[in-house]
Enzyme design. Structure first.
Site, PDB file in Angstrom:
ATOM      1  N   ASP A   1      69.755  75.712  84.567  1.00 16.30           N
ATOM      2  CA  ASP A   1      70.879  75.783  85.484  1.00 16.30           C
ATOM      3  C   ASP A   1      71.917  74.780  84.949  1.00 16.30           C
ATOM      4  OD1 ASP A   1      72.393  76.220  87.876  1.00 16.30           O
ATOM      5  OD2 ASP A   1      71.644  74.295  88.596  1.00 16.30           O
ATOM      6  N   LEU A   2      73.167  74.908  85.360  1.00 13.08           N
ATOM      7  CA  LEU A   2      74.210  74.023  84.821  1.00 13.08           C
ATOM      8  C   LEU A   2      74.661  72.959  85.828  1.00 13.08           C
ATOM      9  CD1 LEU A   2      76.204  73.504  82.433  1.00 13.08           C
ATOM     10  CD2 LEU A   2      77.766  75.069  83.577  1.00 13.08           C
ATOM     11  N   ASP A   3      75.220  73.422  86.963  1.00 11.97           N
ATOM     12  CA  ASP A   3      75.781  72.497  87.961  1.00 11.97           C
ATOM     13  C   ASP A   3      74.674  71.653  88.589  1.00 11.97           C
ATOM     14  OD1 ASP A   3      78.464  73.527  87.782  1.00 11.97           O
ATOM     15  OD2 ASP A   3      77.815  75.260  88.939  1.00 11.97           O
TER      16      ASP A   3
ATOM     17  N   THR B   1      78.545  68.577  88.452  1.00 20.19           N
ATOM     18  CA  THR B   1      79.614  69.383  89.032  1.00 20.19           C
ATOM     19  C   THR B   1      79.261  69.910  90.421  1.00 20.19           C
ATOM     20  OG1 THR B   1      78.720  71.029  87.541  1.00 20.19           O
ATOM     21  CG2 THR B   1      80.896  70.164  87.007  1.00 20.19           C
TER      22      THR B   1
ATOM     23  N   LYS C   1      74.106  75.252  97.127  1.00 23.50           N
ATOM     24  CA  LYS C   1      73.725  75.101  95.714  1.00 23.50           C
ATOM     25  C   LYS C   1      73.064  76.371  95.192  1.00 23.50           C
ATOM     26  CE  LYS C   1      73.260  70.103  95.406  1.00 23.50           C
ATOM     27  NZ  LYS C   1      72.343  68.974  95.349  1.00 23.50           N
TER      28      LYS C   1
ATOM     29  N   SER D   1      73.305  80.051  84.947  1.00 23.55           N
ATOM     30  CA  SER D   1      74.078  79.511  86.066  1.00 23.55           C
ATOM     31  C   SER D   1      74.740  80.650  86.817  1.00 23.55           C
ATOM     32  CB  SER D   1      75.164  78.563  85.532  1.00 23.55           C
ATOM     33  OG  SER D   1      76.083  78.253  86.564  1.00 23.55           O
ATOM     34  N   ALA D   2      74.880  80.475  88.142  1.00 22.87           N
ATOM     35  CA  ALA D   2      75.596  81.473  88.947  1.00 22.87           C
ATOM     36  C   ALA D   2      77.106  81.334  88.776  1.00 22.87           C
ATOM     37  CB  ALA D   2      75.228  81.300  90.410  1.00 22.87           C
TER      38      ALA D   2
ATOM     39  N   LYS E   1      70.641  84.185  92.600  1.00 23.83           N
ATOM     40  CA  LYS E   1      69.519  83.356  93.030  1.00 23.83           C
ATOM     41  C   LYS E   1      69.441  83.441  94.561  1.00 23.83           C
ATOM     42  CE  LYS E   1      70.688  80.269  89.212  1.00 23.83           C
ATOM     43  NZ  LYS E   1      71.152  78.940  88.751  1.00 23.83           N
TER      44      LYS E   1
ATOM     45  N   GLU F   1      66.195  73.329  87.302  1.00 25.34           N
ATOM     46  CA  GLU F   1      67.055  73.541  88.476  1.00 25.34           C
ATOM     47  C   GLU F   1      67.241  72.292  89.336  1.00 25.34           C
ATOM     48  OE1 GLU F   1      68.955  75.326  90.254  1.00 25.34           O
ATOM     49  OE2 GLU F   1      68.974  77.270  89.266  1.00 25.34           O
ATOM     50  N   ASP F   2      68.296  72.318  90.162  1.00 30.06           N
ATOM     51  CA  ASP F   2      68.472  71.296  91.200  1.00 30.06           C
ATOM     52  C   ASP F   2      68.578  71.944  92.582  1.00 30.06           C
ATOM     53  OD1 ASP F   2      71.041  72.444  90.738  1.00 30.06           O
ATOM     54  OD2 ASP F   2      71.955  70.744  91.769  1.00 30.06           O
TER      55      ASP F   2
HETATM   56  C1  G6P Z   1      76.504  77.365  90.879  1.00 34.92           C
HETATM   57  C2  G6P Z   1      76.661  76.342  91.985  1.00 34.92           C
HETATM   58  C3  G6P Z   1      77.139  76.983  93.262  1.00 34.92           C
HETATM   59  C4  G6P Z   1      78.376  77.831  93.008  1.00 34.92           C
HETATM   60  C5  G6P Z   1      78.066  78.902  91.967  1.00 34.92           C
HETATM   61  C6  G6P Z   1      79.258  79.778  91.639  1.00 34.92           C
HETATM   62  O1  G6P Z   1      75.356  78.074  91.095  1.00 34.92           O
HETATM   63  O2  G6P Z   1      75.430  75.687  92.222  1.00 34.92           O
HETATM   64  O3  G6P Z   1      77.395  75.972  94.203  1.00 34.92           O
HETATM   65  O4  G6P Z   1      78.829  78.437  94.188  1.00 34.92           O
HETATM   66  O5  G6P Z   1      77.614  78.260  90.786  1.00 34.92           O
HETATM   67  O6  G6P Z   1      80.198  79.030  90.905  1.00 34.92           O
HETATM   68  P1  G6P Z   1      81.670  79.508  90.540  1.00 34.92           P
HETATM   69  O7  G6P Z   1      82.130  78.446  89.568  1.00 34.92           O
HETATM   70  O8  G6P Z   1      81.550  80.862  89.910  1.00 34.92           O
HETATM   71  O9  G6P Z   1      82.444  79.522  91.792  1.00 34.92           O
HETATM   72 MG    MG Z   2      72.625  73.703  90.250  1.00 36.06          MG
END
Ligand code: G6P
Ligand code: MG
Length: 222
Positions: A7-9, A15, A44, A115-116, A146, A170-171
């Protein structure tokens, strides 16, 4: 362990806090709604539209906005968010991550991002990590977000590794569920109790090491 799917954020860089700051600003300005700090965990890992829907539901506003208005609000949040991530540099890579990535690579482990976020490629570019990962799964191309496994399965597929030979990182609660649904070993960073579905939870990314990943993977597959 043949691949690590990240996962990224909140895992590679902090972020997650910018997402929540942007949502909080939007909620206050547009709905005069104060989001409690405890609400962050619900957002998240889930998509931009799902996050907005969760906020509208929380404020009992779900049927007050048209589809078009919802789209405009989501775009506005993204503008706030992009303003924040524009300032990212490689100094913003979380502690322990650069060494972890180097060590995984040195041990022949493929690296993928699941990442989403539609902003993931931009963030990786800012962090100077775009060429470190072997693949970035595209959230726009997967059917379900997810906690469904789709994005992690797409990450594994992109590096040509069977899911059960991967560690997912993941977080988010939704993200850990996605990893387990994908039949991967789950390593998580954050609250032990919230993330208890993971095979291993550590308090900070400083605890992430190649040895830890390899031990958790071997323990799971023994
Ligand atoms: C990640 C974050 C979410 C966020 C999603 C979509 O999964 O954890 O909090 O809503 O990405 O991000 P975006 O940058 O496409 O709005
Ligand atoms: Mg995350």
């Amino acid at each position: 362990m043949q691949a690590a799917v990240f996962d990224l954020d909140g895992v590679v860089t902090d972020t997650a806090k910018f997402h929540f700051q942007a949502w909080s600003k939007l909620a206050k300005e547009e709905f005069n709604l104060d989001l409690p700090a405890s609400f962050e965990t619900n957002l998240k890992g889930i998509s931009r539209t799902e996050s907005l829907e969760a906020i509208l539901k929380f404020g009992d506003l779900l049927d007050k906005y048209s589809k078009e208005e919802v789209q405009n609000l989501a775009n506005k949040k993204n503008d706030y968010y992009v303003e924040a991530i524009n300032k990212l540099t490689k100094e913003d890579i979380l502690p322990g991550i650069s060494k972890l990535l180097t060590d995984l690579k040195a041990n022949g482990v493929k690296l993928a991002v699941a990442s989403a976020s539609k902003n993931a490629p931009f963030i990786l570019e800012k962090l100077g990590l775009a060429h470190v990962f072997d693949a970035v799964a595209d959230p726009a191309k997967v059917k379900a977000g997810k906690p469904a496994p789709d994005i992690f399965l797409a990450g594994a597929k992109a590096v040509g590794v069977a899911p059960n030979q991967c560690v997912g990182v993941e977080d988010a609660v939704a993200g850990v569920s996605a990893i387990k649904a994908a039949d991967m070993v789950a390593v998580a960073v954050g609250d032990k109790n919230e993330l208890r579905q993971a095979d291993c939870v550590v308090p900070t990314t400083r605890n992430f090491t190649y040895q830890l990943f390899s031990d958790v993977f071997d323990r799971y597959h023994k």
